[in-house]
Design an enzyme around this catalytic site. Structure first.
Site, PDB file in Angstrom:
ATOM      1  N   THR A 160      29.993 -22.113 -14.374  1.00 14.81           N
ATOM      2  CA  THR A 160      29.208 -23.211 -14.930  1.00 14.81           C
ATOM      3  C   THR A 160      29.408 -23.218 -16.442  1.00 14.81           C
ATOM      4  OG1 THR A 160      27.541 -23.060 -13.184  1.00 14.81           O
ATOM      5  CG2 THR A 160      26.779 -23.897 -15.306  1.00 14.81           C
ATOM      6  N   ARG A 188      23.774 -29.176  -1.129  1.00 15.91           N
ATOM      7  CA  ARG A 188      23.097 -28.076  -1.834  1.00 15.91           C
ATOM      8  C   ARG A 188      23.073 -28.375  -3.342  1.00 15.91           C
ATOM      9  NH1 ARG A 188      24.683 -24.554  -6.263  1.00 15.91           N
ATOM     10  NH2 ARG A 188      23.599 -22.576  -6.037  1.00 15.91           N
ATOM     11  N   ASP A 191      20.597 -24.422  -9.632  1.00 12.58           N
ATOM     12  CA  ASP A 191      19.661 -24.397 -10.759  1.00 12.58           C
ATOM     13  C   ASP A 191      19.993 -25.389 -11.861  1.00 12.58           C
ATOM     14  OD1 ASP A 191      22.009 -22.653 -11.127  1.00 12.58           O
ATOM     15  OD2 ASP A 191      21.174 -22.325 -13.126  1.00 12.58           O
ATOM     16  N   THR A 211      23.176 -19.861 -16.301  1.00 14.35           N
ATOM     17  CA  THR A 211      24.359 -19.845 -15.432  1.00 14.35           C
ATOM     18  C   THR A 211      24.217 -18.705 -14.427  1.00 14.35           C
ATOM     19  OG1 THR A 211      26.733 -19.299 -15.446  1.00 14.35           O
ATOM     20  CG2 THR A 211      25.493 -18.624 -17.364  1.00 14.35           C
ATOM     21  N   GLY A 214      22.715 -19.918  -8.588  1.00 12.87           N
ATOM     22  CA  GLY A 214      21.606 -20.843  -8.796  1.00 12.87           C
ATOM     23  C   GLY A 214      20.333 -20.432  -8.095  1.00 12.87           C
TER      24      GLY A 214
END
Ligand code: GLY
Length: 299
Positions: A160, A188, A191, A211, A214
């Protein structure tokens, strides 16, 4: 107040053969954001530009290079936080937008809402004039091979991306963008686009981009936890370290990371993973990058 910026490319197990490229990527993203800040530009422009660069970079898990879901498709999530105006824009599950963080910004600035998902988010992008990018164009050879063989270790694209900046007007902004985790179930959402998890900011305390896995970040609202560790006697790095200690009490195999800026312009970073590429600018205006290490990585 001098400007500051810090950028990350994802807390994960980075394949050593990609480390140099991973550092170069966050270094360049930091430079792009910093160039905006030194010209007197806004923190929002700086974090958007930094993240756009990493979304276009095939090494990272955002935009091109995103991880694939179980259907072999890319579904992307992003959030942009404007701490000064206490507002944010977020999108989840988009499939056809080159720069998800820019769509999140338009949600923030051009709608009365905070969060769009799925087809509604892709439709909004068309209404706002974002060109349609076919989903297959986000799929890199490395990710396709990983999908076909289920061999995660072959890949270097593991992170991420995110950025936090404070401009010389004292405005703070946070951006986080991701393709999520590999082989996720379709639909899905992790976070990243969740305010308080993948990003959070309080204009009196600071901002954070998170990061990692999640489901670990969002179960404990790690972004919010980190920012609330800042007080009169702590700074961003102390808060980051406390957050690492906290999440380790929750998971034996904690796999998270974050970058932070407090309102005094202090930087912070931590990761409980093997690595997390970060780029930042020191008080002399020099740009640095490393594969992480928390405060040692920032030294
Ligand atoms: N941290 C990115 C995700 O789990 O989706």
């Amino acid at each position: 107040m001098p400007s500051v910026i810090i950028v990350h490319g994802g807390a994960a197990s980075w394949n050593p053969k990609f480390e140099e490229k991973a550092k170069q990527g966050v270094h360049q993203a930091t430079k792009l954001g910093w160039d905006i800040l030194v010209e007197g530009g806004s923190a929002i422009d700086a974090v958007e530009k930094a993240v756009n660069y990493l979304e276009d970079h095939p090494l990272y898990d955002a935009g091109v290079g995103s991880h694939l879901n179980q259907n072999g498709e890319v579904e992307m999530d992003a959030i942009l936080v404007d701490a000064t105006n206490e507002n944010y824009g977020a999108i989840a599950g988009v499939k056809t937008v080159q720069h998800p963080i820019s769509l999140a910004r338009r949600v923030l600035e051009d709608t009365s809402h905070c969060f769009f998902v799925g087809q509604g988010a892709d439709d909004l992008a068309r209404q706002l004039g974002f060109p349609h990018m076919p989903n297959i164009e986000f799929v890199t050879d490395v990710e396709l091979m990983s999908f076909r063989k289920h061999k995660v270790e072959e890949s270097g694209a593991t992170g991420t991306v995110g950025a936090v900046a404070l401009d010389d007007h004292g405005h703070l902004a946070v951006a986080t963008s991701t393709g999520g985790v590999r082989h996720k179930m379709p639909g899905r959402v992790g976070d990243t686009p969740i305010f308080g998890a993948g990003a959070y900011a309080d204009w009196m305390l600071g901002g954070v981009s998170s990061t990692g896995i999640g489901e670990q970040v969002m179960r404990y609202m790690l972004g919010h936890y980190a920012i609330t560790q800042i007080n009169d006697t702590t700074n961003a790095q102390v808060a980051a370290t406390k957050t690492a200690e906290f999440i380790r009490t929750k998971f034996d195999d904690a796999q998270v990371g974050l970058i932070m800026v407090d309102m005094n312009g202090n930087l912070g970073a931590m990761h409980t993973t093997q690595a997390m590429p970060i780029g930042w600018v020191d008080s002399d205006g020099n740009i640095h990058s490393s594969m992480g290490g928390g405060i040692n990585g920032l030294a």
